[in-house]
Every structure is written in C-alpha cells, then in structure tokens.
Design a protein around this motif. Sequence first.
Motif, PDB file in Angstrom:
ATOM      1  N   LYS A  22       0.839  -1.196   0.000  1.00 12.57           N
ATOM      2  CA  LYS A  22       0.000   0.000   0.000  1.00 12.57           C
ATOM      3  C   LYS A  22       0.875   1.247   0.000  1.00 12.57           C
ATOM      4  CE  LYS A  22      -4.280  -1.665   1.868  1.00 12.57           C
ATOM      5  NZ  LYS A  22      -5.457  -1.286   2.622  1.00 12.57           N
ATOM      6  N   VAL A  23       0.355   2.309  -0.573  1.00 16.25           N
ATOM      7  CA  VAL A  23       1.066   3.574  -0.671  1.00 16.25           C
ATOM      8  C   VAL A  23       0.961   4.307   0.670  1.00 16.25           C
ATOM      9  CG1 VAL A  23       1.158   5.777  -1.912  1.00 16.25           C
ATOM     10  CG2 VAL A  23       0.543   3.678  -3.119  1.00 16.25           C
ATOM     11  N   VAL A  24       2.073   4.877   1.117  1.00 22.19           N
ATOM     12  CA  VAL A  24       2.111   5.572   2.405  1.00 22.19           C
ATOM     13  C   VAL A  24       1.046   6.664   2.465  1.00 22.19           C
ATOM     14  CG1 VAL A  24       3.516   7.041   3.906  1.00 22.19           C
ATOM     15  CG2 VAL A  24       4.539   5.031   2.829  1.00 22.19           C
ATOM     16  N   ALA A  25       0.919   7.443   1.416  1.00 22.05           N
ATOM     17  CA  ALA A  25      -0.057   8.539   1.409  1.00 22.05           C
ATOM     18  C   ALA A  25      -1.480   8.004   1.603  1.00 22.05           C
ATOM     19  CB  ALA A  25       0.050   9.326   0.114  1.00 22.05           C
ATOM     20  N   GLN A  26      -1.787   6.885   0.967  1.00 21.55           N
ATOM     21  CA  GLN A  26      -3.124   6.293   1.076  1.00 21.55           C
ATOM     22  C   GLN A  26      -3.379   5.802   2.502  1.00 21.55           C
ATOM     23  OE1 GLN A  26      -3.698   2.863  -1.418  1.00 21.55           O
ATOM     24  NE2 GLN A  26      -5.641   2.316  -0.430  1.00 21.55           N
ATOM     25  N   ILE A  33      -3.265   9.606   9.958  1.00 21.79           N
ATOM     26  CA  ILE A  33      -1.922   9.770  10.531  1.00 21.79           C
ATOM     27  C   ILE A  33      -1.069  10.494   9.493  1.00 21.79           C
ATOM     28  CG2 ILE A  33       0.129   8.533  11.367  1.00 21.79           C
ATOM     29  CD1 ILE A  33      -1.721   6.188  12.062  1.00 21.79           C
ATOM     30  N   SER A  34      -0.155  11.337   9.952  1.00 18.62           N
ATOM     31  CA  SER A  34       0.673  12.062   8.984  1.00 18.62           C
ATOM     32  C   SER A  34       1.629  11.104   8.274  1.00 18.62           C
ATOM     33  CB  SER A  34       1.465  13.170   9.676  1.00 18.62           C
ATOM     34  OG  SER A  34       2.596  12.649  10.331  1.00 18.62           O
ATOM     35  N   GLU A  35       1.950  11.450   7.043  1.00 21.87           N
ATOM     36  CA  GLU A  35       2.890  10.640   6.265  1.00 21.87           C
ATOM     37  C   GLU A  35       4.249  10.589   6.953  1.00 21.87           C
ATOM     38  OE1 GLU A  35       3.104  11.320   2.002  1.00 21.87           O
ATOM     39  OE2 GLU A  35       1.056  12.130   2.051  1.00 21.87           O
ATOM     40  N   ASN A  36       4.676  11.725   7.533  1.00 22.86           N
ATOM     41  CA  ASN A  36       5.971  11.761   8.220  1.00 22.86           C
ATOM     42  C   ASN A  36       6.028  10.742   9.350  1.00 22.86           C
ATOM     43  OD1 ASN A  36       7.015  13.747   6.591  1.00 22.86           O
ATOM     44  ND2 ASN A  36       6.421  15.413   7.944  1.00 22.86           N
TER      45      ASN A  36
END
Length: 95
Positions: A22-26, A33-36
């Motif tokens: 899965k893509v982190v942004a998704q 939750i923030s991507e960071n």
Amino acid sequence: MTKRYDKEFKLQTVQMIKEEGKVVAQVARELGISENTLYRWITEYQESGKQAFPGSGQLKPEDKAMRDLQKRIRDLEEENDILKKAMHYFAKDRR
C-alpha cells in the motif's frame, strides 16, 4: 495533544505498507496519521525489526544494556574515588 499508538498497531501499519504494497499517502489518509509519522515508523522498523516500538518507559535490549553498562562505569568510578580518598587518609596517618 499527541495521540499514542501501541506497538501492535504500528507493526500492523508498517506491514500493511511493506508487505501489502500500500502507498504511504493512502494509508496515512485512511488512518488519519501524517505521512511523516508513517515514514518514521517504517524507518524504525527497518532498523530494529520486531524490537521496534518498545513503548514508553521501555528500552530496546541494546539500549538497556548500554544504560546498564554506563551505570556500572559510574558506580566503579565512584568506588575508585572513595578508595583513593581512603588511601590518602590512611597514608597521612602513617607519617
């Protein structure tokens, strides 16, 4: 106020990204939750594996060992200082 996530949640989230592709942004959007934060979790997992996310107040085994060794060094240095002072005290008495 910072929201706290338990170890199991973090591990499942990282595995969702790493194993399921899965893509982190998704995932960040889905979980709110923030991507960071997710990238930090991934990095910690890559560095420490199952030992990652020890929890508040808990240390990773290697960090605990290091802390214990540092405490032992401080204790030995303190004992050494006491012995040096005692040696000088008794040497002064002999004169």
